[in-house]
Design an enzyme around this catalytic site. Structure first.
Site, PDB file in Angstrom:
ATOM      1  N   GLU A 284      33.339  26.115   7.197  1.00 19.01           N
ATOM      2  CA  GLU A 284      33.552  26.279   5.817  1.00 19.01           C
ATOM      3  C   GLU A 284      34.240  27.384   5.411  1.00 19.01           C
ATOM      4  O   GLU A 284      34.881  27.418   4.202  1.00 19.01           O
ATOM      5  CB  GLU A 284      32.259  26.043   5.227  1.00 19.01           C
ATOM      6  N   HIS A 305      27.581  17.449  32.093  1.00 18.26           N
ATOM      7  CA  HIS A 305      27.374  16.157  32.389  1.00 18.26           C
ATOM      8  C   HIS A 305      28.014  15.216  31.343  1.00 18.26           C
ATOM      9  O   HIS A 305      28.094  13.815  31.443  1.00 18.26           O
ATOM     10  CB  HIS A 305      26.057  15.831  32.924  1.00 18.26           C
ATOM     11  N   LYS A 419      32.176  14.326  -3.168  1.00 19.51           N
ATOM     12  CA  LYS A 419      31.173  13.915  -4.180  1.00 19.51           C
ATOM     13  C   LYS A 419      31.681  13.234  -5.239  1.00 19.51           C
ATOM     14  O   LYS A 419      30.943  12.638  -5.757  1.00 19.51           O
ATOM     15  CB  LYS A 419      30.673  15.488  -4.659  1.00 19.51           C
TER      16      LYS A 419
HETATM   17  O1  PA5 Z   1      27.666  27.522   2.418  1.00 19.57           O
HETATM   18  C1  PA5 Z   1      27.603  26.848   1.147  1.00 19.57           C
HETATM   19  O2  PA5 Z   1      27.881  27.195   0.138  1.00 19.57           O
HETATM   20  C2  PA5 Z   1      27.331  25.325   1.303  1.00 19.57           C
HETATM   21  O3  PA5 Z   1      27.041  24.803   2.572  1.00 19.57           O
HETATM   22  C3  PA5 Z   1      25.769  25.037   0.618  1.00 19.57           C
HETATM   23  O4  PA5 Z   1      24.915  25.784   0.961  1.00 19.57           O
HETATM   24  C4  PA5 Z   1      25.299  23.669   0.367  1.00 19.57           C
HETATM   25  O5  PA5 Z   1      26.510  23.064  -0.083  1.00 19.57           O
HETATM   26  C5  PA5 Z   1      24.138  23.498  -0.388  1.00 19.57           C
HETATM   27  O6  PA5 Z   1      24.351  23.835  -1.577  1.00 19.57           O
HETATM   28  P1  PA5 Z   1      23.211  24.285  -2.580  1.00 19.57           P
HETATM   29  O7  PA5 Z   1      22.289  25.428  -2.113  1.00 19.57           O
HETATM   30  O8  PA5 Z   1      23.802  24.679  -4.013  1.00 19.57           O
HETATM   31  O9  PA5 Z   1      22.348  23.084  -2.634  1.00 19.57           O
END
Ligand code: PA5
Length: 442
Positions: A284, A305, A419
């Protein structure tokens, strides 16, 4: 402390090129430390190991003690992505693989998927066990945890009544905004705050990670100490700094040698979720603007394996980063057998971990021969202290590495794309216009 070994890369890169990338990494390190790079409003994670107060640690422990007093033996932790993986990583790494100690609740996870079978099976135990729930969402609006929480909340309220259910629910969310904050205020839940300047995947050392880890029976003071000691180490700006070396080598292998996949390799099944946490952190943070190294993982020797063939002889796009654990926590010695029908007497008297280490060395040489460079990142052993250190190491290295790559490590614009489509297909109010357009495409 976390140690970096670049020996398995030396036959692939020129010394002069490595020096050039160390220079780039040091520049990126300076930008990160000065706080004047892209996404610099999300640098709160840098000082968490020394910022987390005694009051906050005590507040997490107070939840544990309160629920222990109620006899709680099942805690469901609801969250996804950065609001899930750090806690799961630590709990999987620190827990006994088969047995839960007496007096410690089982910690299970929800809200990280939309599988009906998963939530139904979870509810089979939430319905009958002495249950409590921690719901974690920084934004407070993420669909997956919101759906799971609605179902769990309903169950707890049916079983215990609204007042007692509220005593068995703790929320970790934004200080002021989001649906979860509003709900928590209205229902009177105890809440912990995710700091504004800490993004989800950098939040394991906030209550997002600390609270579930305490509830599972582990010592977050030691974890914070490990992270603080690692931070002190990494504050030494030098070519020998481990995050500088890691960021330099992975960017060099990527940009000059076409290595576009990094495989995090573990030799202990307890570290499967360390790899999941790391994949989110790097995926990310770096995968944007058409750039990035794809983070993958294997757990050996099991995956030798299954994936071993590809890594040895498939397309030459990858390098490996091996998590080495110097010392096992437990000791098992292989015995001698008078008949030796399995032909294993040559191993009699050896520790199993010795075989694991020799497998690792054998793989290293084979993979280098096969064209796969290998870095090593080592910790002394798997415990709270060393996990704190490795969390901090990889977070810091991620910031430096992403700046070398030329991306903002602290945003995740691409996460939104699915989303909008999902909301349109689920006919969420406000998305009507997109629904027909999407239906035509599927
Ligand atoms: O690293 C990030 O920002 C994302 O992976 C969020 O943690 C994830 O989308 C969950 O978001 P939230 O904590 O707002 O529910």
């Amino acid at each position: 402390m976390v140690k970096l070994d670049l020996g398995g890369c030396s036959s692939f890169v020129k010394e002069s090129e490595y020096k050039e990338f160390v220079g780039k990494a040091l520049e990126a390190y300076d930008v990160l430390q000065a706080g004047n790079g892209a996404g610099n409003d999300f640098l709160g994670w840098k000082t968490l190991p020394v910022d987390v107060s005694e009051e906050l640690v005590a507040a997490c422990e107070a939840v544990r003690d309160n629920w222990k007093g109620k006899g709680v033996d099942l805690v469901t932790v609801v969250g996804i992505g950065g609001s899930y993986l750090g806690a799961r990583c630590a709990i999987e790494a620190l827990s006994h693989s088969f047995v839960r100690p007496e007096g410690v609740p089982q910690v299970v996870f929800a809200g990280n998927n939309l599988s009906e079978d998963y939530i139904a099976e979870l509810m089979d135990i939430v319905e009958v066990r002495n249950s409590a729930c921690v719901v974690i969402s920084k934004s407070g609006t993420t669909t997956e945890p919101a759906v799971a929480f609605r179902i769990i909340k309903d169950c707890l309220e049916r079983r215990y009544g609204k007042k007692e259910a509220a005593e068995r629910i703790v929320a970790v969310t934004d200080a002021k905004k989001g649906a979860l904050k509003t709900l928590s205020t209205q229902e009177g839940y105890k809440t912990f705050v995710v700091p504004d300047d800490v993004g989800g995947r950098f939040s394991v050392l906030t209550p997002v990670g600390l609270l579930p880890i305490v509830l599972a029976g582990f010592d977050i003071r030691k974890m914070l100490k490990g992270a603080a000691d690692e931070r002190a180490e990494l504050l030494n700006r030098s070519e020998a700094n481990a995050v500088v070396g890691y960021a330099a080598m992975r960017n060099l292998l990527h940009s000059k040698y076409g290595k576009s996949v990094e495989i995090l390799v573990g030799y202990n099944p307890k570290l499967v979720y360390l790899a999941e946490w790391w994949k989110q952190l790097y995926g990310e943070s770096e995968g944007k603007d058409g750039k990035g190294i794809f983070p993958a993982s294997v757990t050996n020797t099991a995956d030798l394996h299954s994936m071993g063939q590809f890594i040895q002889e498939g397309s030459r796009v990858m390098f490996e980063t091996v998590i080495k654990v110097e010392n096992a926590n437990r000791s098992v010695v292989i015995g001698s057998d008078p008949q030796d029908l399995d032909g294993l007497n040559y191993l009699a008297g050896q520790h199993v971990e010795h075989c694991n280490a020799m497998a690792g060395l054998g793989v290293k040489v084979a993979h280098i021969d096969g064209g796969v460079p290998q870095m090593g990142v080592s910790i002394d052993k798997i415990d709270e202290y060393n996990l704190g250190a490795i969390f901090y190491f990889f977070e810091f290295a991620c910031g430096v590495s992403a700046y070398v790559l030329g991306v903002n490590p602290f945003n995740q614009p691409g996460v939104e794309a699915y989303k909008k489509n999902m909301f349109a297909l689920l006919r969420k109010p406000g998305y009507e216009a997109q629904t027909e357009a999407i239906l035509k495409r599927i």
